[in-house]
Design a protein around this motif. Structure first.
Motif, short mmCIF file in Angstrom:
data_model
loop_
_atom_site.label_atom_id
_atom_site.label_comp_id
_atom_site.label_asym_id
_atom_site.label_seq_id
_atom_site.Cartn_x
_atom_site.Cartn_y
_atom_site.Cartn_z
N ARG A 1 0.99 -1.16 -0.17
CA ARG A 1 -0.08 -0.01 0.11
C ARG A 1 0.99 1.08 0.04
O ARG A 1 1.97 1.10 0.50
CB ARG A 1 -1.00 0.05 1.21
CG ARG A 1 -0.21 0.11 2.60
CD ARG A 1 -1.05 0.03 3.72
NE ARG A 1 -0.46 0.01 4.84
CZ ARG A 1 0.05 -0.87 5.61
NH1 ARG A 1 0.00 -2.07 4.85
NH2 ARG A 1 0.72 -0.84 6.83
N MET A 2 0.40 2.22 -0.48
CA MET A 2 1.12 3.68 -0.49
C MET A 2 0.84 4.30 0.93
O MET A 2 0.05 4.07 1.41
CB MET A 2 0.78 4.47 -1.48
CG MET A 2 0.57 3.71 -2.94
SD MET A 2 2.33 3.33 -3.57
CE MET A 2 1.94 1.50 -3.45
N ASN A 3 1.74 5.00 1.32
CA ASN A 3 1.64 5.92 2.22
C ASN A 3 0.38 6.94 2.38
O ASN A 3 0.38 7.57 1.35
CB ASN A 3 3.03 6.67 2.74
CG ASN A 3 4.09 6.06 3.36
OD1 ASN A 3 3.71 5.04 4.03
ND2 ASN A 3 5.27 6.57 3.31
N GLY A 4 -0.51 6.88 3.21
CA GLY A 4 -1.66 7.45 3.03
C GLY A 4 -1.60 8.76 3.76
O GLY A 4 -0.41 9.11 4.24
N GLY A 5 -2.83 9.70 3.95
CA GLY A 5 -2.58 10.71 4.69
C GLY A 5 -2.22 11.67 3.66
O GLY A 5 -2.25 11.64 2.44
N ALA A 6 -1.91 13.08 4.05
CA ALA A 6 -1.30 14.23 3.28
C ALA A 6 -0.22 14.82 4.01
O ALA A 6 0.31 15.87 3.80
CB ALA A 6 -2.37 15.17 3.40
N LEU B 1 -6.26 -2.15 -2.75
CA LEU B 1 -5.96 -3.26 -1.93
C LEU B 1 -6.88 -2.74 -0.63
O LEU B 1 -6.89 -1.33 -0.46
CB LEU B 1 -4.72 -3.85 -1.61
CG LEU B 1 -4.14 -4.59 -2.65
CD1 LEU B 1 -2.75 -4.95 -2.62
CD2 LEU B 1 -4.91 -6.00 -2.87
N PRO B 2 -7.19 -3.67 0.28
CA PRO B 2 -7.86 -3.09 1.54
C PRO B 2 -7.22 -2.29 2.42
O PRO B 2 -7.74 -1.21 3.15
CB PRO B 2 -8.24 -4.45 2.52
CG PRO B 2 -8.24 -5.57 1.43
CD PRO B 2 -7.32 -5.23 0.08
N GLY B 3 -5.78 -1.97 2.39
CA GLY B 3 -4.95 -1.23 3.09
C GLY B 3 -4.97 -0.08 2.70
O GLY B 3 -4.27 0.91 3.24
N ASN B 4 -5.45 0.42 1.42
CA ASN B 4 -5.50 1.73 0.69
C ASN B 4 -6.15 2.74 1.75
O ASN B 4 -6.95 2.41 2.41
CB ASN B 4 -6.08 1.80 -0.36
CG ASN B 4 -6.13 2.81 -1.24
OD1 ASN B 4 -4.62 3.39 -1.56
ND2 ASN B 4 -7.00 3.57 -1.68
N ASP B 5 -5.67 3.96 1.68
CA ASP B 5 -6.35 5.08 2.39
C ASP B 5 -7.59 5.61 1.71
O ASP B 5 -7.48 6.52 1.06
CB ASP B 5 -5.33 6.28 2.43
CG ASP B 5 -5.54 7.51 3.47
OD1 ASP B 5 -6.79 6.90 3.89
OD2 ASP B 5 -4.94 8.25 3.62
N PHE B 6 -8.61 4.76 1.74
CA PHE B 6 -9.82 5.12 0.97
C PHE B 6 -10.50 6.50 1.92
O PHE B 6 -11.35 7.08 1.57
CB PHE B 6 -10.86 3.92 1.18
CG PHE B 6 -10.53 2.91 0.15
CD1 PHE B 6 -11.05 3.25 -1.22
CD2 PHE B 6 -9.77 1.77 0.48
CE1 PHE B 6 -10.54 2.21 -2.16
CE2 PHE B 6 -9.77 0.75 -0.67
CZ PHE B 6 -9.96 1.08 -2.05
N ASN B 7 -10.23 6.25 3.35
CA ASN B 7 -10.71 7.36 4.03
C ASN B 7 -10.38 8.99 3.46
O ASN B 7 -11.26 9.81 3.32
CB ASN B 7 -10.10 7.61 5.55
CG ASN B 7 -10.94 6.46 6.38
OD1 ASN B 7 -12.02 5.88 5.86
ND2 ASN B 7 -10.36 6.04 7.23
N SER B 8 -9.18 9.22 3.05
CA SER B 8 -8.66 10.46 2.37
C SER B 8 -9.52 10.52 1.15
O SER B 8 -9.73 11.69 0.79
CB SER B 8 -7.20 10.36 2.31
OG SER B 8 -6.43 10.47 3.46
#
Length: 373
Positions: free
Chosen positions: A8-13, A97-104
């Motif tokens: 997964r890529m690093n999430g957030g900003a 994938l499920p670990g992706n930052d969908f929230n952002s």
């Protein structure tokens, strides 16, 4: 390594997030825009769907996630006005994938839709978004439910690390010192994965549905790391940074030897071969483009949506940050979080040195296909 759990890529900003460091990927998306426009115009002109389903596979998060969707909708709205047609209903599916930052993604969705409505004169048709977690190496959508599938910089990632490469010691990927059977094992895993991907998408796309894929690849068939191709070289330089830390006792040799990156950068002929073997798609177009490792090159021409800052003044730092946003979750899972600052500090210096001595580029393969009747 369970790829689905750590890839997964690093999430957030934040400073090391994928959202703020996906410059190279943005350049690849921009360069492949004419191919997507050609495909979506042809799709609409030939089928005239009242409700259009678009899937972006490996969507990640950040500005790039919405850029392709925005571009496709704008192209269709322009076409509909030219033909005096009512706008279609848009159903957009964002997959990763499920670990992706969908929230952002969904926190920024309302702002994106409002911006899109103001950018298109007269507004757009109804637009509905859904997040679809899951591996695209299996079925993700119902039979014949999609009209257009897009994926960029995702299909070079494999479903798992190839089997039988325990002898690839000191390397993270196919390196100069890798035995010949390592390159074969990686290629065979790519064949299995890409063939499975094509079979699944053939079942999910309607007849005459379109698919445009951009894959980090290489220019020719030679599986020779000494050729300096970007996909080979970048992981070899990362291995150099880790090897330095191994020599100094910061990480254990067996830890380095047991890490292999689940990635394969194919050649255009390897991509075409799997499409022809699977048999469900007609190839419309295949193009290869080069993207410089320095993400600030041609900044204005490519209309980046990122702000300049002093931290982007050194190209070695840029690519190191880009690679960190991609590789950090895998490295943390394998070595632990305590090594991250050190390894990317070393990696930055190695990158800057290499980029000062020779031209460094990534090769990208874009293929446009039509689902056969």
């Amino acid at each position: 390594m369970e790829v689905a759990q750590v890839l997964r890529m690093n999430g957030g900003a934040g400073k090391t997030s994928y959202a703020n460091n996906s410059f190279v990927q943005k350049k690849a998306i921009t360069l492949s825009k004419p191919i997507r426009e050609e495909a979506i115009i042809s799709l609409y002109s030939n089928t005239l769907p009242r409700s259009l389903a678009i899937a972006d596979l490996g969507c990640s998060s950040g500005p790039n996630t919405f850029s392709v969707v925005s571009e496709l909708i704008k192209t269709l709205e322009k076409l509909c006005r030219k033909l005096n047609h009512k706008s279609p209903e848009y159903r957009v599916f964002l997959n990763d994938l499920p670990g992706n930052d969908f929230n952002s993604i969904f926190n920024s969705l309302d702002n994106f839709k409002e911006k899109l409505q103001t950018e298109v004169k007269g507004g757009i048709g109804p637009c509905y978004f859904s997040g679809v977690p899951g591996s695209f190496y299996g079925r993700v959508f119902p039979d014949q439910s999609l009209h257009f599938v897009h994926s960029s910089y995702s299909l070079q990632w494999l479903s798992k690390v190839p089997e039988g490469i325990e002898n690839n010691r000191g390397n993270l990927y196919i390196g100069r010192t890798s035995p010949p059977d390592v390159a074969r094992a990686y290629y065979h895993q790519f064949q299995r994965d890409f063939s499975c991907f094509l079979k699944c998408r053939a079942e999910e796309l309607v007849e005459e549905g379109r698919m445009v894929l951009t894959i980090l690849g290489r220019r020719n068939d030679a599986k020779d790391p000494a050729s300096m191709e970007g996909g080979y070289l970048i992981w070899e330089l990362m291995a150099m940074a880790l090897s330095e830390m191994c020599v100094q006792g910061i990480i254990k040799e067996e830890q380095l030897d047991s890490l292999n990156i689940p990635q394969y950068t194919p050649s255009p002929s390897e991509v075409k071969l799997e499409v022809l073997k699977e048999g469900s798609f007609m190839i419309n177009r295949v193009e290869v483009c080069q993207v410089n490792w320095n993400p600030l090159e041609d900044w204005n021409a490519l209309e980046f949506e990122y702000e300049r800052s002093e931290s982007l003044s050194e190209s070695g730092y840029n690519l190191a940050q880009c690679m960190r946003s991609v590789a950090e979750p895998m490295l943390v899972s394998h070595f632990g979080g305590h090594i991250i600052e050190e390894v990317f500090s070393r990696f930055q210096k190695i990158l800057a040195d290499r980029m000062s001595k020779c031209k460094t580029e990534f090769s990208n393969i874009t293929i446009s296909m039509t689902r056969k009747a």
